[in-house]
Motif scaffolding. Structure first.
Motif, mmCIF file in Angstrom:
data_model
loop_
_atom_site.group_PDB
_atom_site.id
_atom_site.type_symbol
_atom_site.label_atom_id
_atom_site.label_comp_id
_atom_site.label_asym_id
_atom_site.label_seq_id
_atom_site.Cartn_x
_atom_site.Cartn_y
_atom_site.Cartn_z
ATOM 1 N N ARG A 43 10.100 0.227 -16.358
ATOM 2 C CA ARG A 43 9.122 -0.840 -16.174
ATOM 3 C C ARG A 43 8.276 -0.502 -14.956
ATOM 4 O O ARG A 43 8.762 0.076 -13.982
ATOM 5 N N TYR A 44 7.024 -0.866 -15.041
ATOM 6 C CA TYR A 44 6.057 -0.568 -13.988
ATOM 7 C C TYR A 44 5.452 -1.857 -13.471
ATOM 8 O O TYR A 44 5.285 -2.819 -14.218
ATOM 9 N N GLU A 45 5.117 -1.864 -12.205
ATOM 10 C CA GLU A 45 4.435 -3.001 -11.602
ATOM 11 C C GLU A 45 2.973 -3.001 -12.050
ATOM 12 O O GLU A 45 2.403 -1.954 -12.353
ATOM 13 N N ARG A 46 2.353 -4.165 -12.055
ATOM 14 C CA ARG A 46 0.923 -4.249 -12.374
ATOM 15 C C ARG A 46 0.093 -3.443 -11.377
ATOM 16 O O ARG A 46 -0.941 -2.906 -11.723
ATOM 17 N N ALA A 47 0.574 -3.339 -10.151
ATOM 18 C CA ALA A 47 -0.118 -2.543 -9.133
ATOM 19 C C ALA A 47 -0.201 -1.075 -9.537
ATOM 20 O O ALA A 47 -1.085 -0.340 -9.058
ATOM 21 N N SER A 73 1.450 7.511 -0.584
ATOM 22 C CA SER A 73 2.657 7.166 0.178
ATOM 23 C C SER A 73 2.346 6.135 1.260
ATOM 24 O O SER A 73 3.255 5.460 1.749
ATOM 25 N N GLY A 74 1.068 5.978 1.592
ATOM 26 C CA GLY A 74 0.670 4.979 2.566
ATOM 27 C C GLY A 74 0.493 3.588 1.996
ATOM 28 O O GLY A 74 0.234 2.638 2.740
ATOM 29 N N LEU A 75 0.627 3.455 0.687
ATOM 30 C CA LEU A 75 0.528 2.127 0.075
ATOM 31 C C LEU A 75 1.873 1.426 0.138
ATOM 32 O O LEU A 75 2.921 2.067 0.076
ATOM 33 N N PRO A 76 1.840 0.114 0.217
ATOM 34 C CA PRO A 76 3.103 -0.631 0.312
ATOM 35 C C PRO A 76 3.859 -0.610 -1.004
ATOM 36 O O PRO A 76 3.273 -0.559 -2.075
ATOM 37 N N GLY A 77 5.165 -0.642 -0.914
ATOM 38 C CA GLY A 77 5.997 -0.765 -2.098
ATOM 39 C C GLY A 77 6.336 -2.227 -2.317
ATOM 40 O O GLY A 77 6.427 -2.998 -1.366
ATOM 41 N N GLY A 78 6.491 -2.623 -3.551
ATOM 42 C CA GLY A 78 6.935 -3.973 -3.834
ATOM 43 C C GLY A 78 5.862 -5.045 -3.801
ATOM 44 O O GLY A 78 6.161 -6.214 -3.981
ATOM 45 N N ARG A 79 4.633 -4.673 -3.541
ATOM 46 C CA ARG A 79 3.553 -5.653 -3.594
ATOM 47 C C ARG A 79 2.266 -4.958 -3.988
ATOM 48 O O ARG A 79 2.121 -3.744 -3.841
ATOM 49 N N THR A 80 1.350 -5.749 -4.480
ATOM 50 C CA THR A 80 0.049 -5.213 -4.846
ATOM 51 C C THR A 80 -0.712 -4.858 -3.578
ATOM 52 O O THR A 80 -0.717 -5.639 -2.624
ATOM 53 N N PRO A 81 -1.328 -3.683 -3.544
ATOM 54 C CA PRO A 81 -2.110 -3.325 -2.354
ATOM 55 C C PRO A 81 -3.254 -4.320 -2.145
ATOM 56 O O PRO A 81 -3.865 -4.806 -3.096
ATOM 57 N N THR A 82 -3.524 -4.603 -0.901
ATOM 58 C CA THR A 82 -4.604 -5.512 -0.536
ATOM 59 C C THR A 82 -5.905 -4.735 -0.393
ATOM 60 O O THR A 82 -5.895 -3.499 -0.293
ATOM 61 N N PRO A 83 -7.030 -5.429 -0.350
ATOM 62 C CA PRO A 83 -8.294 -4.736 -0.062
ATOM 63 C C PRO A 83 -8.227 -3.964 1.260
ATOM 64 O O PRO A 83 -8.811 -2.883 1.376
ATOM 65 N N GLU A 84 -7.499 -4.486 2.234
ATOM 66 C CA GLU A 84 -7.360 -3.783 3.510
ATOM 67 C C GLU A 84 -6.606 -2.455 3.339
ATOM 68 O O GLU A 84 -6.936 -1.461 3.991
ATOM 69 N N ASP A 85 -5.588 -2.459 2.467
ATOM 70 C CA ASP A 85 -4.856 -1.212 2.188
ATOM 71 C C ASP A 85 -5.802 -0.166 1.617
ATOM 72 O O ASP A 85 -5.800 0.994 2.039
ATOM 73 N N TRP A 86 -6.614 -0.578 0.633
ATOM 74 C CA TRP A 86 -7.531 0.366 -0.002
ATOM 75 C C TRP A 86 -8.618 0.820 0.976
ATOM 76 O O TRP A 86 -9.036 1.981 0.956
ATOM 77 N N THR A 87 -9.066 -0.071 1.857
ATOM 78 C CA THR A 87 -10.068 0.304 2.861
ATOM 79 C C THR A 87 -9.500 1.371 3.787
ATOM 80 O O THR A 87 -10.161 2.365 4.080
ATOM 81 N N ARG A 88 -8.278 1.176 4.227
ATOM 82 C CA ARG A 88 -7.633 2.157 5.100
ATOM 83 C C ARG A 88 -7.540 3.519 4.408
ATOM 84 O O ARG A 88 -7.838 4.555 5.004
#
Length: 151
Positions: A43-47, A73-88
């Motif tokens: 099973r895969y997360e929607r993220a 590897s810099g993206l968080p596990g267990g949650r959908t990345p935020t716009p701030e994550d993608w900006t970084r």
């Protein structure tokens, strides 16, 4: 820990347009981390839809799968990345894109001195291989095979 019932691999394939075999390949490379439901099915997360979209875009930008894995590897596990994550992440890719732009501009400007064959065997290829630098890596089109002109 999964945040939902998850997506089966077929649904992820339909949502991304990728073949199931490609998704499994990316999983083996560590680009995705599916979990198993009670029945043992992946099973895969929607993220992961966004992660795979990023993989496809990054490959089109010229990043290797190893580079993509490092970025992801810099993206968080267990949650959908935020716009701030993608900006970084996008800010981190700027230098790579800037170098690619410089390389393409040099190719455009110096194309009349090179037929663009990628052979890199000419001892005096002013565009890609001045003083036959690529020879130290071995035979063949070294830069096209993944060697870096800077290494």
């Amino acid at each position: 820990m999964p945040t939902s019932d998850g997506l089966p691999i077929g649904a992820l394939s339909r949502r991304t347009g990728l073949a199931v075999s490609a998704i499994r390949h990316y999983e083996k490379l560590g680009l995705l981390k599916p979990w198993r439901n009670a029945g043992g099915q992946r099973r895969y997360e929607r993220a992961d839809i966004r992660r795979l979209s990023f993989v496809m875009i990054a490959q089109n930008l010229g990043l290797s799968l190893t580079e993509i894995r490092e970025v992801l590897s810099g993206l968080p596990g267990g949650r959908t990345p935020t716009p701030e994550d993608w900006t970084r992440i996008s800010e981190g890719l700027r230098s790579h894109l800037d170098q690619r732009i410089r390389t393409l501009e040099k190719l455009r400007d110096d194309l009349d001195g090179c037929i663009g064959c990628g052979c890199l065997s000419l001892p005096r290829c002013a565009l890609y291989n001045p003083q036959d630098r690529a020879a130290r890596h071995g035979a063949g089109p070294r830069y096209l095979m993944g060697d870096s002109p800077e290494s």
